[in-house]
Structures are given as structure tokens and as C-alpha cells.
Design a protein around this motif. Structure first.
Motif, PDB file in Angstrom:
ATOM      1  N   HIS A  39      -0.622   4.094  -2.585  1.00 19.74           N
ATOM      2  CA  HIS A  39      -2.043   4.097  -2.190  1.00 19.74           C
ATOM      3  C   HIS A  39      -2.306   5.061  -1.051  1.00 19.74           C
ATOM      4  O   HIS A  39      -3.338   5.731  -1.016  1.00 19.74           O
ATOM      5  N   HIS A  91      -7.067  -1.210  -4.877  1.00 24.53           N
ATOM      6  CA  HIS A  91      -5.798  -1.122  -4.160  1.00 24.53           C
ATOM      7  C   HIS A  91      -5.474  -2.428  -3.438  1.00 24.53           C
ATOM      8  O   HIS A  91      -4.311  -2.823  -3.361  1.00 24.53           O
ATOM      9  N   HIS A 146       0.833  -1.212   0.000  1.00 24.17           N
ATOM     10  CA  HIS A 146       0.000   0.000   0.000  1.00 24.17           C
ATOM     11  C   HIS A 146       0.864   1.257   0.000  1.00 24.17           C
ATOM     12  O   HIS A 146       0.546   2.236  -0.665  1.00 24.17           O
TER      13      HIS A 146
END
Ligand SMILES: [Zn+2]
Length: 412
Positions: free
Chosen positions: A283, A351, A278
Motif C-alpha cells: 500500500h 487498503h 500496509h
């Protein structure tokens, strides 16, 4: 009839109906046969339990939604916003204090009214399925600390918004935007050291096989990890999880003690790898950026309605005020926030797939993450077959089975 009132009442009812529809469809989508993929972590009894848990949770959510919506509608219908306004004005406080008392009273009332549901959720629903480990003392303290924190944090934020709109005229929304962004960044920054420790104990993970493996992974992925902590999640529930807190130099990963107890080193490394994904794939920055844009848009829209007389008429208020306008705007915002939630959930699900793929490639294979995901769904009695409508409306993560399928397809 006032058209704002029609929009607000209609959107409250539509949001409630969507919730009920989703809960019902989700319950009906439960299949009697265990998906083959999970046969190594679920047996017939555990699968039966997970379905019973989904059914009970859906029923609970529907009742909770119905109760909340009914209370808001009754409050509107009974002229509650106007009566409260008169009562607070009668105290003859300064403009700022009047606003704070008005919004504070509404927030406090909604917290108190939801208390029976929170209590039932922890001590009946979660207890029935063997998740709850929260003592009454912890439960009460959590509520008290939450109340004080909301009072302080919410109080500062609301006071700033009221003052900016009051003092800076048509640029008020810009000041509010700037302040809200800086304030929430500041909160994220201090959360790991000031806020989260109020609720949980964070203990640095002691040196050993697990710590070395996690550090070796972080280094190989070029990820700077400032701390690996174990959090006493078992104080409240047997469910397990892992998350990042803070940002920049204060970035740390927190692993639930329940997670460490159940998973192998490779599986925990895979969980860390997913979280690192992430960060490395941007993200976290994307989420931050969209959050900032969204906050600006909300304040701009809010500024358009703060002196709209028809909006105040809708609630029987003759003397417009910034604080009441703020509350009414939030009600008017219901349908937009519903749409925004669907969009942001979709982005989040994309994501999740990307972070899973990152974990698979950076650890060399998808197997550890697959078994970690399976164990997590068994421990948490996750719904293995959610209805697509529920996923579309509410899920920030794809259904586990879809994540596992995607991971299988990555196998070299
Ligand atoms: Zn994730």
C-alpha cells in the motif's frame, strides 16, 4: 463574464455546499440507540457524549468552511489578487523575490485568518469534550515552528517551481515534477530525525513485555523494524494513535503514550500488525506511485495555464506572471482536487480493510484488533454511525463498525 472566473467561483461554491450537505446529513444520521457491538466500551453517557462531540465538530466544520469560502470569494470580488500584485511589484524586487513575496503574503494571510478557528478548536471544542491537554505555550510554539517550517520548506519548493518555469520554458513542468518528487522523498527521509522531533519527544520503547511482543510479531511477519518509539501525544490531546515514519532502513513505528496506557499488549500488537499490513501488501508503494503520477499531472496541467491571458483577466491582472498563474491554477484545480480526493479516499478505505485482514491472519485471530478498534473509538469519541455520503466524500478509513463486521467475518 470571464469563463475561468465562472468555473472558479462555481467550484468554490459547490465544494462549500458539498461540505455543508455532508456535515448536515452526518449530524442527522446520529441514532439515539447505541449500536449493540459497542456496548462493552460505551455506556449511555459516553454514547451521548460521542454524539454531542460529532454534532459540535460538524457545526464547527461548517462554520470554518463558510468563513474560509467567504473570505476567498470576497478577496476575488474585491480585486485582492490584483491589488496585492501591484503592491508587491512596487517593491521592485527581482522576479524570483517578487513571486516569493506574493505567494508568501497570501499563505501568511490565510494562516493568520484561520488562527481564530484553530484557537477555538483547541481551547473550546476539544477542551469541552475533555480532549485538550495543549498548554498555551505549546500552542504558540507549534504555530511558530509551523510557520518557520512552512516558510523554509514551502519557500524552497515555490522558488524551485518559479525558477524552473521561468528558465526551462516548455519543459518546466518536467523539471518541477522531478524536483518536487525528490524533495518530498528527501523530506520523508529526514522527517523522523529532523522534523517530527521539533514537535514531539520520541523515546525508544523500553525493554519489557510489550517490546518483546512487538519484536516477536515483526520477526514472525518477516518485517524489519528499525525502531519502536513512544511519542508524547498526551502533550496535546488525550486522543490516541500509532503511525509509521520514514522508509527503508529508517522505518520506525511511533506509538502514542496515550495508546500504551489504554491498550493491552495483544491489542497493540494488532495495531502494529495492521500497520505492517500496509507495508507488506504494497500500500505504501502504491500510494507513493499514485502520488508521483498525480504530481506530474498537476505540473503538466499547470504549464498549460501559466500564460493563459483569460485566466489572468479573470482576476483583473494585466501583466501575467508565473507566480500569479500558479495561484490561479490552484484555484482552477479545486474541482479536480475534489474528485481526486474522493478517488484516493476510496482506495485508502480498500487498503484499510486489506490491512485489517492482514493483521487478523498474521496474528492468528481478529479479536485483538476488534477490541483495539473499539477502544480507539471510545477514547476518541468517534462517530459510530457516519452518513454514507460523508464516508464517500471525506473518509480515508471505513466506519469502525464496518471494519469490525468485516473482521468478524474472518473468524475461522
Ligand atoms: Zn491503516
Amino acid at each position: 463574464m470571464n469563463s475561468y472566473l465562472v468555473i472558479i467561483v462555481a467550484s468554490l461554491i459547490v465544494a462549500w455546499l458539498l461540505g455543508i450537505l455532508s456535515n448536515t446529513m452526518n449530524t442527522r444520521a446520529l441514532t439515539p440507540s447505541l449500536p449493540e457491538e459497542f456496548s462493552d466500551v460505551f455506556d449511555a453517557e459516553k454514547y451521548r457524549q460521542s454524539q454531542a462531540y460529532t454534532r459540535a465538530s460538524m457545526r464547527f466544520a461548517s462554520w470554518n468552511d463558510t468563513y474560509t469560502t467567504a473570505i476567498v470569494l470576497l478577496f476575488i470580488w474585491g480585486g485582492g489578487f490584483h491589488l496585492l500584485d501591484q503592491a508587491v511589484r512596487a517593491l521592485d524586487l527581482s522576479a524570483l523575490s517578487t513571486g516569493l513575496v506574493y505567494i508568501g503574503a497570501l499563505a501568511l494571510a490565510s494562516g493568520i485568518l484561520n488562527l481564530p478557528f484553530e484557537t477555538y478548536h483547541t481551547f473550546v471544542l476539544e477542551k469541552t469534550f475533555g480532549f485538550n491537554t495543549t498548554s498555551l505555550g505549546t500552542f504558540v510554539m507549534d504555530r511558530l515552528k509551523g510557520l518557520i517550517l512552512t516558510g523554509v520548506i514551502g519557500g524552497v519548493l515555490v522558488a524551485a517551481i518559479l525558477l524552473f518555469f521561468q528558465k526551462t520554458g516548455s519543459y518546466g513542468w518536467l523539471y518541477c515534477w522531478g524536483f518536487a518528487v525528490l524533495f518530498s522523498l528527501g523530506l520523508t527521509y529526514v522527517a523522523p530525525t529532523w522534523i517530527l522531533p521539533l514537535f514531539n519527544t520520541f523515546t525508544p520503547l523500553k525493554a519489557g513485555e510489550l517490546r518483546s511482543a512487538l519484536e516477536a510479531y515483526a520477526e514472525s511477519a518477516g518485517f524489519e523494524l528499525t525502531g519502536i518509539f513512544v511519542i508524547d501525544g498526551s502533550k496535546r490531546s488525550t486522543k490516541s494513535n500509532a503511525f509509521f515514519t520514514g522508509f527503508g532502513k529508517r522505518r520506525r513505528i511511533a506509538l502514542f503514550d496515550t495508546l500504551i496506557k489504554e491498550m493491552t499488549t495483544d491489542e497493540i500488537v494488532a495495531v502494529l500488525a495492521h500497520e505492517v499490513g500496509h507495508a507488506q501488501l504494497g500500500h505504501i508503494k502504491k500510494r507513493l506511485f499514485t502520488g508521483i503520477v498525480k504530481t506530474g499531472a498537476v505540473f503538466f496541467l499547470m504549464s498549460l495555464f501559466l500564460d493563459s491571458h483569460p485566466l489572468f483577466d479573470a482576476f483583473g491582472i494585466k501583466q501575467p506572471s508565473i507566480y500569479a498563474g500558479l495561484v490561479f491554477f490552484m484555484l482552477l484545480y479545486t474541482p479536480i482536487s475534489l474528485v481526486m480526493a474522493v478517488i484516493s479516499n476510496r482506495m485508502s478505505r480498500t487498503h484499510e480493510y486489506q490491512a485489517d485482514a492482514f493483521a487478523a491472519s498474521s496474528t492468528g485471530h481478529p479479536d485483538s484488533l476488534i477490541s483495539a478498534l473499539k477502544k480507539l473509538s471510545a477514547t476518541n469519541l468517534s462517530n459510530l454511525t457516519p452518513h454514507p455520503f460523508t464516508v464517500w466524500l471525506e473518509y480515508s478509513h471505513p466506519p469502525v463498525i464496518d471494519r469490525i463486521k468485516a473482521l468478524h467475518s474472518l473468524r475461522p
